[in-house]
Scaffold this motif. Sequence first.
Motif, PDB file in Angstrom:
ATOM      1  N   LEU A   1      46.593  21.443  20.686  1.00 15.97           N
ATOM      2  CA  LEU A   1      46.532  21.295  19.235  1.00 15.97           C
ATOM      3  C   LEU A   1      47.860  21.683  18.579  1.00 15.97           C
ATOM      4  N   ALA A   2      48.480  22.733  19.073  1.00 13.92           N
ATOM      5  CA  ALA A   2      49.776  23.130  18.513  1.00 13.92           C
ATOM      6  C   ALA A   2      50.818  22.068  18.751  1.00 13.92           C
ATOM      7  N   GLY A   3      50.779  21.436  19.933  1.00 21.69           N
ATOM      8  CA  GLY A   3      51.731  20.367  20.211  1.00 21.69           C
ATOM      9  C   GLY A   3      51.525  19.172  19.302  1.00 21.69           C
TER      10      GLY A   3
ATOM     11  N   VAL B   1      50.222  19.258  16.262  1.00 22.18           N
ATOM     12  CA  VAL B   1      50.699  19.639  14.912  1.00 22.18           C
ATOM     13  C   VAL B   1      52.218  19.586  14.858  1.00 22.18           C
ATOM     14  N   ALA B   2      52.883  20.024  15.926  1.00 16.86           N
ATOM     15  CA  ALA B   2      54.358  20.002  15.946  1.00 16.86           C
ATOM     16  C   ALA B   2      54.868  18.572  15.935  1.00 16.86           C
ATOM     17  N   LEU B   3      54.216  17.697  16.664  1.00 19.67           N
ATOM     18  CA  LEU B   3      54.625  16.308  16.666  1.00 19.67           C
ATOM     19  C   LEU B   3      54.414  15.657  15.301  1.00 19.67           C
ATOM     20  N   ALA B   4      53.397  16.127  14.598  1.00 15.83           N
ATOM     21  CA  ALA B   4      53.155  15.567  13.276  1.00 15.83           C
ATOM     22  C   ALA B   4      54.150  16.091  12.241  1.00 15.83           C
TER      23      ALA B   4
ATOM     24  N   MET C   1      40.462  27.141  29.421  1.00 11.52           N
ATOM     25  CA  MET C   1      40.285  25.885  28.703  1.00 11.52           C
ATOM     26  C   MET C   1      40.577  26.061  27.222  1.00 11.52           C
ATOM     27  N   ALA C   2      40.164  27.162  26.647  1.00 10.11           N
ATOM     28  CA  ALA C   2      40.431  27.412  25.230  1.00 10.11           C
ATOM     29  C   ALA C   2      41.941  27.553  24.989  1.00 10.11           C
ATOM     30  N   PHE C   3      42.643  28.235  25.894  1.00  7.56           N
ATOM     31  CA  PHE C   3      44.108  28.380  25.767  1.00  7.56           C
ATOM     32  C   PHE C   3      44.804  27.029  25.858  1.00  7.56           C
ATOM     33  N   ALA C   4      44.353  26.175  26.806  1.00  5.86           N
ATOM     34  CA  ALA C   4      44.966  24.854  26.958  1.00  5.86           C
ATOM     35  C   ALA C   4      44.695  23.991  25.734  1.00  5.86           C
TER      36      ALA C   4
END
Length: 209
Positions: A14-16, A18-21, A6-9
Amino acid sequence: MIEQAMAFALGVALAGLVALAVAPAFWRRALRLSRRRLELTTPLSMEEISAGRDALRARFAVERRALEQAADRLTARRGADMIELGRRAMELAALRESCARLEGEGAAREATIAELRRLLAETQAERAGAHLALHGADELAQARGRELADARAELAALRAQAARLAQGGQARGTAEREENEVLRQALKEFGAAVARATQDGAPAGTPTP
């Protein structure tokens, strides 16, 4: 184990986000840079387009002139090579002619040498024959000389005997005169034989009486 998944997902999500932003900002930056590069490479007026075309024509003319000069140099070099080849061909023809002439002269000299050798052999053979003939002539002359000396001695003896018989013939008779006549006839015949022998021996160097 489930908590780690769950932590990895959650981290991936969150990385996705940030990338979209952040992605639109990078996209706009890339578009600005691409537009600026395109504006720098693409002329914006007819003067710039004409200037670019003239620059291309000038560069093409320079390259064409360079190619023409290279072709002229190659043509000149080829002409010089052809002239050199012609000169060497003429020299080769002259050398072949000289070789043929020298071969002809050598053949003529060999024929002359062969002819001179043949003449030398004939001369030596004739000389040997002449030497043998001269030797035979000398022997013949010596034999004729001995025969002539013997004939002279015999003639002198016959003359002395004839003289004695002639002196004694005055006191003797007719028989002795006939004998003297026969003896004189024999002397005449012997003298003729001696004369013939003298004539035969005269060319060989024997003196005549």
